[in-house]
Write an enzyme that holds these catalytic residues in place. Structure first.
Site, PDB file in Angstrom:
ATOM      1  N   ASP A  85       1.900  93.681  42.143  1.00  0.00           N
ATOM      2  CA  ASP A  85       2.670  94.067  43.313  1.00  0.00           C
ATOM      3  C   ASP A  85       4.121  93.677  43.006  1.00  0.00           C
ATOM      4  OD1 ASP A  85       3.283  94.666  46.069  1.00  0.00           O
ATOM      5  OD2 ASP A  85       3.310  92.505  46.412  1.00  0.00           O
ATOM      6  N   LEU A  86       5.063  94.229  43.723  1.00  0.00           N
ATOM      7  CA  LEU A  86       6.484  93.913  43.441  1.00  0.00           C
ATOM      8  C   LEU A  86       7.055  92.901  44.435  1.00  0.00           C
ATOM      9  CD1 LEU A  86       9.144  94.541  41.877  1.00  0.00           C
ATOM     10  CD2 LEU A  86       9.539  96.357  43.547  1.00  0.00           C
ATOM     11  N   ASP A  87       7.169  93.340  45.696  1.00  0.00           N
ATOM     12  CA  ASP A  87       7.826  92.509  46.711  1.00  0.00           C
ATOM     13  C   ASP A  87       7.035  91.230  46.944  1.00  0.00           C
ATOM     14  OD1 ASP A  87       9.934  94.335  47.313  1.00  0.00           O
ATOM     15  OD2 ASP A  87       8.530  95.556  48.445  1.00  0.00           O
ATOM     16  N   THR A 101      11.820  89.802  47.428  1.00  0.00           N
ATOM     17  CA  THR A 101      12.388  90.792  48.342  1.00  0.00           C
ATOM     18  C   THR A 101      11.753  90.719  49.728  1.00  0.00           C
ATOM     19  OG1 THR A 101      11.039  92.214  46.967  1.00  0.00           O
ATOM     20  CG2 THR A 101      13.400  92.603  46.912  1.00  0.00           C
ATOM     21  N   LYS A 122       3.827  92.566  55.373  1.00  0.00           N
ATOM     22  CA  LYS A 122       3.830  92.483  53.912  1.00  0.00           C
ATOM     23  C   LYS A 122       2.800  93.440  53.306  1.00  0.00           C
ATOM     24  CE  LYS A 122       5.670  87.845  53.327  1.00  0.00           C
ATOM     25  NZ  LYS A 122       5.400  86.466  52.911  1.00  0.00           N
ATOM     26  N   SER A 170       3.355  99.236  43.811  1.00  0.00           N
ATOM     27  CA  SER A 170       4.089  98.814  45.006  1.00  0.00           C
ATOM     28  C   SER A 170       4.062  99.889  46.079  1.00  0.00           C
ATOM     29  CB  SER A 170       5.549  98.527  44.623  1.00  0.00           C
ATOM     30  OG  SER A 170       6.317  98.289  45.766  1.00  0.00           O
ATOM     31  N   ALA A 171       3.994  99.435  47.327  1.00  0.00           N
ATOM     32  CA  ALA A 171       4.066 100.368  48.458  1.00  0.00           C
ATOM     33  C   ALA A 171       5.495 100.803  48.726  1.00  0.00           C
ATOM     34  CB  ALA A 171       3.500  99.681  49.703  1.00  0.00           C
ATOM     35  N   LYS A 189      -1.849  99.885  51.741  1.00  0.00           N
ATOM     36  CA  LYS A 189      -2.783  98.779  51.569  1.00  0.00           C
ATOM     37  C   LYS A 189      -3.228  98.347  52.966  1.00  0.00           C
ATOM     38  CE  LYS A 189      -0.010  97.220  47.634  1.00  0.00           C
ATOM     39  NZ  LYS A 189       0.970  96.249  47.136  1.00  0.00           N
ATOM     40  N   GLU A 212      -0.990  89.618  43.737  1.00  0.00           N
ATOM     41  CA  GLU A 212      -0.563  90.019  45.085  1.00  0.00           C
ATOM     42  C   GLU A 212      -0.093  88.823  45.910  1.00  0.00           C
ATOM     43  OE1 GLU A 212       0.010  91.897  47.577  1.00  0.00           O
ATOM     44  OE2 GLU A 212      -0.379  93.858  46.786  1.00  0.00           O
ATOM     45  N   ASP A 213       0.846  89.082  46.820  1.00  0.00           N
ATOM     46  CA  ASP A 213       1.282  88.007  47.721  1.00  0.00           C
ATOM     47  C   ASP A 213       0.861  88.257  49.167  1.00  0.00           C
ATOM     48  OD1 ASP A 213       3.132  90.176  48.083  1.00  0.00           O
ATOM     49  OD2 ASP A 213       4.374  88.781  49.237  1.00  0.00           O
TER      50      ASP A 213
HETATM   51  C1  BG6 Z   1       5.980  96.611  50.312  1.00  0.00           C
HETATM   52  C2  BG6 Z   1       6.459  95.451  51.158  1.00  0.00           C
HETATM   53  O1  BG6 Z   1       6.020  96.249  48.965  1.00  0.00           O
HETATM   54  O2  BG6 Z   1       6.798  97.739  50.510  1.00  0.00           O
HETATM   55  C3  BG6 Z   1       6.531  95.862  52.608  1.00  0.00           C
HETATM   56  O3  BG6 Z   1       5.584  94.347  51.006  1.00  0.00           O
HETATM   57  C4  BG6 Z   1       7.400  97.101  52.744  1.00  0.00           C
HETATM   58  O4  BG6 Z   1       7.046  94.800  53.372  1.00  0.00           O
HETATM   59  C5  BG6 Z   1       6.844  98.211  51.861  1.00  0.00           C
HETATM   60  O5  BG6 Z   1       7.422  97.538  54.104  1.00  0.00           O
HETATM   61  C6  BG6 Z   1       7.680  99.482  51.920  1.00  0.00           C
HETATM   62  O6  BG6 Z   1       8.936  99.233  51.359  1.00  0.00           O
HETATM   63  P1  BG6 Z   1      10.161 100.225  51.392  1.00  0.00           P
HETATM   64  O7  BG6 Z   1      11.118  99.612  50.394  1.00  0.00           O
HETATM   65  O8  BG6 Z   1       9.671 101.572  50.955  1.00  0.00           O
HETATM   66  O9  BG6 Z   1      10.691 100.251  52.782  1.00  0.00           O
HETATM   67 MG    MG Z   2       4.071  92.033  48.207  1.00  0.00          MG
END
Ligand code: BG6
Ligand code: MG
Length: 221
Positions: free
Chosen positions: A10-12, A18, A46, A115-116, A146, A170-171
């Protein structure tokens, strides 16, 4: 137990912090809308898509709005978020993450980002780590948030590996569930108390070795 051939990140909140910028941007929108919004509320956002995050925030404040207005609010939030992430540098990579990625590839394992976020590409370019991933899935490539397993199955597919050959870092609670729904093992990263369901836990990637994540070393949740 299957050998770990693919490592999916996962990224964030895993590669970089972030999650705090998402929180600050949502908090700003919540302030404008008069919605009470705490860091505890933010845990529910998240791993969840931008649109779904906004829906959760509005639900907390009992706010209803037309889709066109919701789109404007989501864009406002993203504008503030972009102000933060476009200032990021390699310094923002969480401890040990880059070294871990380099080590995995040296060991002959495949790496993927799952990542989402629709902003994932911007972030990994700011961090200078794009070339450390064999495959990247971001929020522009998936339609189900997710805990749906779509993002992780797409990552495994991109690596040409089976789910059982992959492990996920994952966090977020929704992310741990998504990994399990994909049939993958999952390592919870960070100190959130929301990660009890993860198969393993680490604080960060400092001195992290993939061989630690064997069934026989399973840590108590
Ligand atoms: C996920 C985050 O990686 O991305 C979420 O954990 C976030 O908090 C989601 O809402 C969507 O991100 P973005 O950058 O497309 O608004
Ligand atoms: Mg995350």
């Amino acid at each position: 137990m299957e050998e770990i051939k693919g490592v999916i990140f996962d990224l964030d909140g895993v590669i970089c912090d972030t999650a705090k910028y998402h929180f600050l941007a949502w908090e700003k929108l919540a302030g404008i809308l008069g919605v009470p919004f705490t860091e505890a509320d933010n845990e529910r956002l998240k791993g969840v898509s931008r649109e779904e995050s906004l829906n959760i925030l509005l639900k907390i404040g009992h706010v209803t709005a037309a889709d066109s207005r919701k789109k404007e609010w989501a864009e406002m939030k993203n504008g503030w978020y972009l102000e933060y992430i476009t200032k990021m540098t390699e310094e923002d990579i969480l401890p040990g993450a880059k070294e871990f990625l380099v080590r995995l590839r040296r060991e002959g394992r495949k790496t993927a980002l799952a990542s989402a976020s629709k902003n994932a590409g911007i972030i990994i370019d700011r961090l200078g780590i794009r070339e450390l991933f064999d495959y990247i899935v971001d929020g522009t490539m998936i339609s189900r948030a997710k805990p749906d397993p779509e993002v992780f199955l797409a990552a495994a597919g991109g690596l040409k590996l089976r789910a059982e050959e992959c492990i996920v870092f994952e966090d977020a609670k929704a992310g741990v569930e998504a990994a399990h729904n994909a049939g993958m093992r999952c390592v919870g990263v960070g100190d959130s108390d929301q990660l009890e369901a993860a198969d393993f836990r680490i604080k960060d990637f400092t001195d992290c070795r993939i061989k630690e994540f064997r069934e026989e070393d399973r840590m108590e949740a």
